[in-house]
Write a protein that holds these residues in place. Structure first.
Motif, PDB file in Angstrom:
ATOM      1  N   ALA A  14       0.323   0.043  24.560  1.00  0.00           N
ATOM      2  CA  ALA A  14       0.701   0.477  25.905  1.00  0.00           C
ATOM      3  C   ALA A  14       1.305  -0.674  26.700  1.00  0.00           C
ATOM      4  O   ALA A  14       2.336  -0.519  27.375  1.00  0.00           O
ATOM      5  CB  ALA A  14      -0.515   1.044  26.630  1.00  0.00           C
ATOM      6  N   VAL A  15       0.683  -1.855  26.617  1.00  0.00           N
ATOM      7  CA  VAL A  15       1.200  -3.025  27.335  1.00  0.00           C
ATOM      8  C   VAL A  15       2.592  -3.396  26.815  1.00  0.00           C
ATOM      9  O   VAL A  15       3.506  -3.715  27.588  1.00  0.00           O
ATOM     10  CB  VAL A  15       0.234  -4.212  27.198  1.00  0.00           C
ATOM     11  CG1 VAL A  15       0.844  -5.479  27.785  1.00  0.00           C
ATOM     12  CG2 VAL A  15      -1.095  -3.899  27.889  1.00  0.00           C
ATOM     13  N   THR A  16       2.761  -3.360  25.499  1.00  0.00           N
ATOM     14  CA  THR A  16       4.057  -3.695  24.903  1.00  0.00           C
ATOM     15  C   THR A  16       5.149  -2.748  25.379  1.00  0.00           C
ATOM     16  O   THR A  16       6.258  -3.176  25.725  1.00  0.00           O
ATOM     17  CB  THR A  16       3.959  -3.637  23.369  1.00  0.00           C
ATOM     18  OG1 THR A  16       2.953  -4.548  22.918  1.00  0.00           O
ATOM     19  CG2 THR A  16       5.292  -3.995  22.728  1.00  0.00           C
ATOM     20  N   LEU A  17       4.833  -1.460  25.425  1.00  0.00           N
ATOM     21  CA  LEU A  17       5.836  -0.475  25.844  1.00  0.00           C
ATOM     22  C   LEU A  17       6.193  -0.642  27.319  1.00  0.00           C
ATOM     23  O   LEU A  17       7.356  -0.448  27.707  1.00  0.00           O
ATOM     24  CB  LEU A  17       5.323   0.942  25.577  1.00  0.00           C
ATOM     25  CG  LEU A  17       5.143   1.308  24.098  1.00  0.00           C
ATOM     26  CD1 LEU A  17       4.594   2.712  23.959  1.00  0.00           C
ATOM     27  CD2 LEU A  17       6.468   1.176  23.355  1.00  0.00           C
ATOM     28  N   VAL A  18       5.218  -1.000  28.141  1.00  0.00           N
ATOM     29  CA  VAL A  18       5.515  -1.249  29.559  1.00  0.00           C
ATOM     30  C   VAL A  18       6.464  -2.431  29.695  1.00  0.00           C
ATOM     31  O   VAL A  18       7.446  -2.386  30.455  1.00  0.00           O
ATOM     32  CB  VAL A  18       4.214  -1.497  30.351  1.00  0.00           C
ATOM     33  CG1 VAL A  18       4.535  -1.991  31.761  1.00  0.00           C
ATOM     34  CG2 VAL A  18       3.380  -0.220  30.427  1.00  0.00           C
ATOM     35  N   LEU A  19       6.197  -3.501  28.943  1.00  0.00           N
ATOM     36  CA  LEU A  19       7.074  -4.676  28.988  1.00  0.00           C
ATOM     37  C   LEU A  19       8.470  -4.344  28.471  1.00  0.00           C
ATOM     38  O   LEU A  19       9.481  -4.777  29.044  1.00  0.00           O
ATOM     39  CB  LEU A  19       6.468  -5.814  28.172  1.00  0.00           C
ATOM     40  CG  LEU A  19       5.172  -6.417  28.718  1.00  0.00           C
ATOM     41  CD1 LEU A  19       4.607  -7.459  27.750  1.00  0.00           C
ATOM     42  CD2 LEU A  19       5.401  -7.044  30.087  1.00  0.00           C
ATOM     43  N   VAL A  20       8.543  -3.547  27.388  1.00  0.00           N
ATOM     44  CA  VAL A  20       9.849  -3.151  26.850  1.00  0.00           C
ATOM     45  C   VAL A  20      10.638  -2.353  27.876  1.00  0.00           C
ATOM     46  O   VAL A  20      11.834  -2.596  28.096  1.00  0.00           O
ATOM     47  CB  VAL A  20       9.667  -2.338  25.554  1.00  0.00           C
ATOM     48  CG1 VAL A  20      10.982  -1.659  25.150  1.00  0.00           C
ATOM     49  CG2 VAL A  20       9.179  -3.224  24.429  1.00  0.00           C
ATOM     50  N   SER A  21       9.960  -1.410  28.533  1.00  0.00           N
ATOM     51  CA  SER A  21      10.648  -0.586  29.526  1.00  0.00           C
ATOM     52  C   SER A  21      11.108  -1.418  30.715  1.00  0.00           C
ATOM     53  O   SER A  21      12.214  -1.227  31.241  1.00  0.00           O
ATOM     54  CB  SER A  21       9.733   0.548  29.996  1.00  0.00           C
ATOM     55  OG  SER A  21       8.611   0.043  30.701  1.00  0.00           O
ATOM     56  N   GLY A 281      15.724   5.713  27.598  1.00  0.00           N
ATOM     57  CA  GLY A 281      14.935   6.648  26.803  1.00  0.00           C
ATOM     58  C   GLY A 281      14.943   6.299  25.326  1.00  0.00           C
ATOM     59  O   GLY A 281      13.895   6.308  24.666  1.00  0.00           O
ATOM     60  N   VAL A 282      16.122   5.978  24.779  1.00  0.00           N
ATOM     61  CA  VAL A 282      16.218   5.614  23.364  1.00  0.00           C
ATOM     62  C   VAL A 282      15.445   4.328  23.096  1.00  0.00           C
ATOM     63  O   VAL A 282      14.722   4.208  22.096  1.00  0.00           O
ATOM     64  CB  VAL A 282      17.692   5.459  22.943  1.00  0.00           C
ATOM     65  CG1 VAL A 282      17.777   4.937  21.509  1.00  0.00           C
ATOM     66  CG2 VAL A 282      18.429   6.786  23.061  1.00  0.00           C
ATOM     67  N   THR A 283      15.572   3.344  23.986  1.00  0.00           N
ATOM     68  CA  THR A 283      14.869   2.073  23.807  1.00  0.00           C
ATOM     69  C   THR A 283      13.360   2.275  23.817  1.00  0.00           C
ATOM     70  O   THR A 283      12.630   1.699  23.000  1.00  0.00           O
ATOM     71  CB  THR A 283      15.263   1.087  24.912  1.00  0.00           C
ATOM     72  OG1 THR A 283      16.682   0.927  24.927  1.00  0.00           O
ATOM     73  CG2 THR A 283      14.606  -0.264  24.693  1.00  0.00           C
ATOM     74  N   LEU A 284      12.880   3.083  24.748  1.00  0.00           N
ATOM     75  CA  LEU A 284      11.444   3.343  24.824  1.00  0.00           C
ATOM     76  C   LEU A 284      10.957   4.065  23.575  1.00  0.00           C
ATOM     77  O   LEU A 284       9.906   3.719  23.015  1.00  0.00           O
ATOM     78  CB  LEU A 284      11.126   4.178  26.067  1.00  0.00           C
ATOM     79  CG  LEU A 284       9.643   4.443  26.327  1.00  0.00           C
ATOM     80  CD1 LEU A 284       8.910   3.146  26.621  1.00  0.00           C
ATOM     81  CD2 LEU A 284       9.474   5.419  27.497  1.00  0.00           C
ATOM     82  N   VAL A 288       8.158   2.909  20.809  1.00  0.00           N
ATOM     83  CA  VAL A 288       7.027   3.745  20.393  1.00  0.00           C
ATOM     84  C   VAL A 288       6.972   3.855  18.870  1.00  0.00           C
ATOM     85  O   VAL A 288       5.914   3.711  18.243  1.00  0.00           O
ATOM     86  CB  VAL A 288       7.119   5.140  21.034  1.00  0.00           C
ATOM     87  CG1 VAL A 288       6.078   6.080  20.430  1.00  0.00           C
ATOM     88  CG2 VAL A 288       6.916   5.052  22.542  1.00  0.00           C
ATOM     89  N   LEU A 289       8.144   4.115  18.256  1.00  0.00           N
ATOM     90  CA  LEU A 289       8.192   4.245  16.802  1.00  0.00           C
ATOM     91  C   LEU A 289       7.802   2.940  16.115  1.00  0.00           C
ATOM     92  O   LEU A 289       7.065   2.938  15.125  1.00  0.00           O
ATOM     93  CB  LEU A 289       9.594   4.678  16.366  1.00  0.00           C
ATOM     94  CG  LEU A 289      10.042   6.069  16.810  1.00  0.00           C
ATOM     95  CD1 LEU A 289      11.488   6.321  16.398  1.00  0.00           C
ATOM     96  CD2 LEU A 289       9.136   7.152  16.235  1.00  0.00           C
ATOM     97  N   PHE A 290       8.289   1.824  16.658  1.00  0.00           N
ATOM     98  CA  PHE A 290       8.019   0.519  16.036  1.00  0.00           C
ATOM     99  C   PHE A 290       6.527   0.206  16.040  1.00  0.00           C
ATOM    100  O   PHE A 290       5.946  -0.115  14.991  1.00  0.00           O
ATOM    101  CB  PHE A 290       8.799  -0.567  16.768  1.00  0.00           C
ATOM    102  CG  PHE A 290       8.587  -1.936  16.207  1.00  0.00           C
ATOM    103  CD1 PHE A 290       9.315  -2.364  15.122  1.00  0.00           C
ATOM    104  CD2 PHE A 290       7.642  -2.796  16.760  1.00  0.00           C
ATOM    105  CE1 PHE A 290       9.119  -3.636  14.585  1.00  0.00           C
ATOM    106  CE2 PHE A 290       7.438  -4.064  16.239  1.00  0.00           C
ATOM    107  CZ  PHE A 290       8.180  -4.476  15.147  1.00  0.00           C
ATOM    108  N   VAL A 291       5.889   0.269  17.203  1.00  0.00           N
ATOM    109  CA  VAL A 291       4.472  -0.103  17.281  1.00  0.00           C
ATOM    110  C   VAL A 291       3.602   0.935  16.572  1.00  0.00           C
ATOM    111  O   VAL A 291       2.557   0.585  16.000  1.00  0.00           O
ATOM    112  CB  VAL A 291       4.026  -0.287  18.744  1.00  0.00           C
ATOM    113  CG1 VAL A 291       4.761  -1.441  19.382  1.00  0.00           C
ATOM    114  CG2 VAL A 291       4.244   0.980  19.564  1.00  0.00           C
ATOM    115  N   SER A 292       4.009   2.202  16.567  1.00  0.00           N
ATOM    116  CA  SER A 292       3.226   3.238  15.886  1.00  0.00           C
ATOM    117  C   SER A 292       3.229   3.012  14.380  1.00  0.00           C
ATOM    118  O   SER A 292       2.178   3.087  13.722  1.00  0.00           O
ATOM    119  CB  SER A 292       3.776   4.621  16.210  1.00  0.00           C
ATOM    120  OG  SER A 292       3.689   4.894  17.593  1.00  0.00           O
TER     121      SER A 292
END
Length: 315
Positions: A14-21, A281-284, A288-292
């Motif tokens: 979750a933290v990683t995705l927030v930073l990515v966004s 949207g694509v980046t997010l 998600v796919l990468f960390v999952s």
């Protein structure tokens, strides 16, 4: 299953995705050019008026400071809303769901090709080091690593589509359309997998438990397949997980070369069109796919080798 470990991984995700966004939103905010002016000019076919530009910016919240824009976007994201595309008059979520299956098929095809090549060649090379099969596989692996995807893609189109007429040149929809893109994407993946499997399997074949298996009279293929390969698969699994996480990078090039509808072509078109909600949207989704994939890969270690403590706590 170590629930504390899983909770830590989900929190880190979750933290990683927030930073990515946040980084993605910041980069689109400082990119040159006014998206309102560029989008309107493309839609209208002429230079927009000041009133039209201001109306567009107000409609999409572009008249606010970048940090407020991000907070509003993030608040909508928590409610499952990724915003509206500037061009398609559709939600970004709908566009992503339309294009995601095409990229998933390409990723699955590329992975299938890579494993179909790397597993037998890696095993043969490890069993007979410095032999003909070993030298041949290392040469092919070196070419696979060094060869750019776009060059290989155009070469395959020229040979198999234009000259031999065996496959369609562009598009999607059938297995014939998927063949050349999968080979293009899978070749680079197979090169790395083959070299890694050869190295790890060679080390494993010299281990004491493999020697003990041979002394029990087991056939060489049983020794390799049941005992040695299982231990050698762990490093390969790590690399495959990382490759799947980065497969979107290769898919961007492959989808553009073969004109396949997917996340890659959607991202490229959105960047050129300054369609920033789609870019975000694509980046997010890629994040998600990468960390999952990497989380699932870590959890799979315990299934391949029960001796591994996935959570990292003392047994």
């Amino acid at each position: 299953m170590h629930w504390q470990y899983l909770f830590r991984r989900l929190t880190l995700t979750a933290v990683t995705l927030v930073l990515v966004s946040a980084v993605t939103y910041s980069l689109t905010g400082i990119a040159p050019g006014d998206p309102a002016e560029l989008v309107l000019q493309k839609q209208l076919g002429q230079a927009p008026t000041t009133e039209q530009i201001e109306a567009f910016r107000a409609k999409h919240g572009l008249d606010e400071p970048i940090h407020w824009q991000y907070l509003h976007w993030f608040g909508d994201l928590l409610q499952g809303d990724l915003g509206q595309s500037y061009y398609h008059e559709r939600s970004v979520s709908e566009l992503l769901m339309d294009r995601l299956p095409g990229t998933v098929k390409l990723a699955a095809g590329g992975l299938a090709v890579s494993l179909a090549v790397s597993l037998p060649t890696g095993i043969l090379s490890a069993r007979r080091p410095q032999g003909l099969a070993d030298h041949l596989s290392q040469t092919i692996a070196l070419l696979g690593v060094a060869m750019p995807n776009f060059w290989l893609g155009y070469l395959l189109i020229f040979a198999f589509s234009l000259k031999l007429g065996l496959t369609p040149v562009y598009g999607s929809g059938t297995l014939a359309h998927l063949a050349l893109p999968s080979i293009t994407l899978g070749t680079g993946l197979a090169a790395v997998q083959t070299r890694l499997l050869r190295a790890t399997l060679q080390d494993t074949l010299g281990a004491e438990f493999v020697t003990a298996a041979r002394t029990r009279g087991l056939s060489e293929w049983v020794v390799v397949g049941k005992h040695a390969l299982r231990n050698a698969l762990l490093p390969l699994l790590t690399v495959v997980g990382l490759q799947l996480g980065f497969v979107l990078n290769g898919a961007v090039v492959v989808e553009v070369v073969f004109q396949r509808p997917g996340l890659g072509t959607l991202l490229v078109d959105a960047i050129f069109d300054r369609n920033y909600p789609v870019v975000q949207g694509v980046t997010l989704l890629a994040g998600v796919l990468f960390v999952s994939v990497n989380t699932v890969t870590d959890l799979a270690y315990g299934l391949i080798d029960p001796r591994i403590n996935v959570g990292g706590d003392p047994a």
